[in-house]
Design a protein around this motif. Sequence first.
Motif, PDB file in Angstrom:
ATOM      1  N   VAL A   6       0.860  -1.230  -0.058  1.00  0.00           N
ATOM      2  CA  VAL A   6      -0.042  -0.067  -0.110  1.00  0.00           C
ATOM      3  C   VAL A   6       0.785   1.277   0.088  1.00  0.00           C
ATOM      4  O   VAL A   6       1.800   1.473   1.011  1.00  0.00           O
ATOM      5  N   ASP A   7       0.879   1.846  -1.169  1.00  0.00           N
ATOM      6  CA  ASP A   7       1.735   3.144  -1.165  1.00  0.00           C
ATOM      7  C   ASP A   7       0.921   4.049  -2.145  1.00  0.00           C
ATOM      8  O   ASP A   7       0.284   3.471  -3.333  1.00  0.00           O
ATOM      9  N   ASP A   8       1.102   5.371  -1.998  1.00  0.00           N
ATOM     10  CA  ASP A   8       0.433   6.240  -3.092  1.00  0.00           C
ATOM     11  C   ASP A   8       1.276   6.474  -4.512  1.00  0.00           C
ATOM     12  O   ASP A   8       0.804   7.192  -5.141  1.00  0.00           O
ATOM     13  N   CYS A  13       4.960   1.207  -5.588  1.00  0.00           N
ATOM     14  CA  CYS A  13       4.001  -0.147  -5.497  1.00  0.00           C
ATOM     15  C   CYS A  13       4.647  -1.067  -6.645  1.00  0.00           C
ATOM     16  O   CYS A  13       4.975  -2.338  -6.220  1.00  0.00           O
ATOM     17  N   SER A  29      -0.856  -4.951  -5.188  1.00  0.00           N
ATOM     18  CA  SER A  29      -0.422  -3.435  -4.670  1.00  0.00           C
ATOM     19  C   SER A  29      -1.474  -2.669  -4.876  1.00  0.00           C
ATOM     20  O   SER A  29      -2.500  -2.978  -5.566  1.00  0.00           O
ATOM     21  N   CYS A  30      -1.718  -1.603  -3.899  1.00  0.00           N
ATOM     22  CA  CYS A  30      -2.933  -0.752  -3.812  1.00  0.00           C
ATOM     23  C   CYS A  30      -2.142   0.675  -3.988  1.00  0.00           C
ATOM     24  O   CYS A  30      -1.786   1.184  -2.827  1.00  0.00           O
ATOM     25  N   CYS A  31      -2.406   1.394  -4.859  1.00  0.00           N
ATOM     26  CA  CYS A  31      -1.886   2.677  -5.041  1.00  0.00           C
ATOM     27  C   CYS A  31      -2.811   3.777  -4.521  1.00  0.00           C
ATOM     28  O   CYS A  31      -2.322   4.791  -4.474  1.00  0.00           O
ATOM     29  N   PRO A  33      -4.560   4.438  -0.955  1.00  0.00           N
ATOM     30  CA  PRO A  33      -4.755   3.925   0.375  1.00  0.00           C
ATOM     31  C   PRO A  33      -6.135   3.801   0.849  1.00  0.00           C
ATOM     32  O   PRO A  33      -6.456   2.826   1.684  1.00  0.00           O
ATOM     33  N   PHE A  36      -7.659   0.263   0.466  1.00  0.00           N
ATOM     34  CA  PHE A  36      -6.951  -0.981   1.086  1.00  0.00           C
ATOM     35  C   PHE A  36      -7.985  -1.727   1.978  1.00  0.00           C
ATOM     36  O   PHE A  36      -7.841  -3.183   1.985  1.00  0.00           O
ATOM     37  N   ILE A  48       1.415  -6.792   5.191  1.00  0.00           N
ATOM     38  CA  ILE A  48       1.210  -5.517   4.499  1.00  0.00           C
ATOM     39  C   ILE A  48       2.399  -4.791   4.775  1.00  0.00           C
ATOM     40  O   ILE A  48       2.930  -4.403   5.590  1.00  0.00           O
ATOM     41  N   THR A  50       3.435  -0.972   3.744  1.00  0.00           N
ATOM     42  CA  THR A  50       2.890   0.436   3.545  1.00  0.00           C
ATOM     43  C   THR A  50       3.792   1.661   3.822  1.00  0.00           C
ATOM     44  O   THR A  50       4.967   1.258   4.642  1.00  0.00           O
TER      45      THR A  50
END
Length: 117
Positions: A6-8, A13, A29-31, A33, A36, A48, A50
């Motif tokens: 999880v990173d903007d 990511c 990955s989750c861009c 946040p 999530f 996770i 992050t």
Amino acid sequence: MEILVVDDNKDICLLIENILLSEGYDVESCCNPLEFGSIIKKSQPQLIITDLLMSGYDGRTLTKEIKNNPKTQNIKIMMMSAHPDAKKLSDSAGVDDFLMKPFEIDDLVNKVAALMK
């Protein structure tokens, strides 16, 4: 999925996702946040990874949400940051490990391996 990143920052990511995929881990990955939570409801990861500081969300808030929920409290969390006080901030949030940015690939892989045992 074993690991959720999880990173903007989309580049971070993808970098971490590709490194860990090449090590044989099942990674997503989750861009954004803020998304999530919906990912975790569908498939609960073991780990996770992050960022501490993200636009619109904070890694400490994410950590508290995970660790204070009986359904997710056993998920390991590794926080990462380039902020000079990040290690202290991460420890006070209750993370399982910390990775200083910029990081060496071997450091990332070794820390992930230790947390996934």
